[in-house]
Motif scaffolding. Structure first.
Motif, mmCIF file in Angstrom:
data_model
loop_
_atom_site.group_PDB
_atom_site.id
_atom_site.type_symbol
_atom_site.label_atom_id
_atom_site.label_comp_id
_atom_site.label_asym_id
_atom_site.label_seq_id
_atom_site.Cartn_x
_atom_site.Cartn_y
_atom_site.Cartn_z
ATOM 1 N N PHE A 42 0.984 -0.930 -0.166
ATOM 2 C CA PHE A 42 0.323 0.102 0.262
ATOM 3 C C PHE A 42 0.322 1.675 -0.119
ATOM 4 N N HIS A 44 0.168 5.511 -0.373
ATOM 5 C CA HIS A 44 -1.151 6.578 -0.233
ATOM 6 C C HIS A 44 0.629 8.099 -0.632
ATOM 7 N N SER A 49 -5.384 6.487 -0.872
ATOM 8 C CA SER A 49 -4.196 5.800 -1.671
ATOM 9 C C SER A 49 -4.516 6.407 -2.574
#
Length: 391
Positions: A42, A44, A49
């Motif tokens: 992940f 961001h 996101s």
């Protein structure tokens, strides 16, 4: 009590700390611009996101998020568009030199030509050192650099192909304008969405080599153009920015589905690196690769089918020969496929990356400029002991 006077503890030797090679895992600064959480797969931009932004927002919105700190509303979006449109126009003196730069850089990496063009543009704009500028002046310089970089790189490419540069259009957004200036053809909706998503997905990705280079230069108070030029020099290294076209070269080398297994086994046994697989940060699937794979599926066709077959074949062989490594495709693998499907030539893959990453660089430069502390690490001397006599 010992009252003996001791030397002060602020000597450089007292502050030396050994760190891992390449500064891996070392926190060098604080940032509010984003982060990469490799174990989770992940990353961001600020609090959002990056993948969701790439699939749901136009490039200009994320540009404003990184530069101004928030996503725009409709009025702010139009205000920003009015700000960007005029600053995309190149100074006449710079535009006049582009044919010479294109000729001198022909046959080499286009990033070299882009560095030369930006080196001319920066003094033409009269950029002052960051140290001497107000925060608003720095932001205006950052927006100008972000606006002209895609104009310069597409113009240089076309000139190297004996084609006339194409002016940006005020009725097209950033991603559509990029394809327009590159190809002279207005992109369809699918191409626009694909390029828009790719550009957003590559705006920023933590303290990578080029971003850190930009921040080091910014910490000296140099002008914003010098910081971007340094970042471009870092990006030109094949271990950083050159992999998208090399990933497609891998597909070309394999050639057909029936050769996947034997080619991969030969590559692994000979210690050859398989471009487009593995990442120093991610220990799970690269979220950028997963997004671009879905975009590629939307195009369909033989190239996409073959790329998916190669991905599956490589992972099967790696799981057998290197169990537990968990190597997955990185952003470069499907980025190359998507750019090829959108008509972007391979020699423009890394410059296209640069045209997006410049937004992240300038955001980091603006952030670093707020800190007056110069980045000045130490080294540990390991040569022959001094002083040595000499004749």
């Amino acid at each position: 009590m010992d009252t003996t006077k001791r030397p002060p503890r602020d000597r450089m030797d007292d502050r030396l700390i050994d760190v891992p090679p390449g500064l891996a895992g070392v926190v060098a600064a604080e940032t509010a611009l984003g982060d990469v959480r490799g174990l989770e797969g992940f990353y961001h931009y600020r609090q959002y996101s990056a993948v969701e932004l790439a699939t749901r927002r136009p490039f200009e919105d994320v540009w404003q998020l990184m530069t101004n700190g928030r996503l725009p509303d409709a009025a702010e979006r139009e205000s920003f568009a009015r700000l960007v449109r005029p600053v995309r126009r190149l100074p006449e003196a710079v535009a006049a030199e582009l044919p010479t730069i294109a000729r001198l850089s022909a046959g080499s990496d286009l990033l070299g030509g882009l560095r030369a063009a930006l080196a001319l543009a920066v003094p033409a704009y009269g950029f002052a050192p960051l140290y001497d500028q107000s925060e608003d002046d720095r932001r205006q310089a950052a927006i100008r650099i972000g606006a002209i970089t895609p104009v310069l790189v597409t113009a240089l490419y076309r000139l190297q192909q004996d084609l006339e540069p194409i002016e940006p259009r005020d009725d097209l957004d950033h991603a559509a304008n990029y394809l327009w200036m590159l190809t002279g053809v207005e992109p369809d909706e699918r191409q626009w969405q694909a390029v828009n998503a790719y550009l957003i997905s590559t705006i920023d990705h933590g303290f990578n080599a080029s971003t850190f280079t930009a921040r080091v230069i910014a910490s000296t108070g140099a002008d914003l153009g010098a910081c971007v030029l340094g970042a471009l020099g870092s990006l030109s290294g094949p271990l950083h920015g050159g992999a998208p076209s090399r990933a497609l070269d891998t597909l070309d080398a394999i050639g057909s589905p029936e050769r996947i297994d034997s080619w991969v086994r030969d590559a692994v046994s000979s210690g050859q690196r398989i471009m487009g697989f593995g990442h120093p940060i991610y220990r799970t699937e690269d979220p950028r690769s997963a997004m671009l794979k879905q975009i590629a599926r939307g195009f369909g066709g033989p190239l996409v089918d073959f790329a998916i077959a190669v991905e599956n074949g490589v992972q099967q062989v790696l799981d057998e020969l290197k169990p537990g490594r968990g190597l997955h495709t990185n952003v470069e693998f499907y980025a190359g496929v998507v750019m090829e499907l959108c008509g972007i030539p391979r020699q423009m893959f890394t410059p296209t990356f640069a045209a997006a990453r410049v937004i992240g660089w300038t955001a980091h430069i603006l952030e670093q400029a707020q800190n007056s502390k110069i980045i000045r690490p130490s080294s540990r001397y390991v040569g022959p002991p001094p002083p040595q006599p000499f004749d």
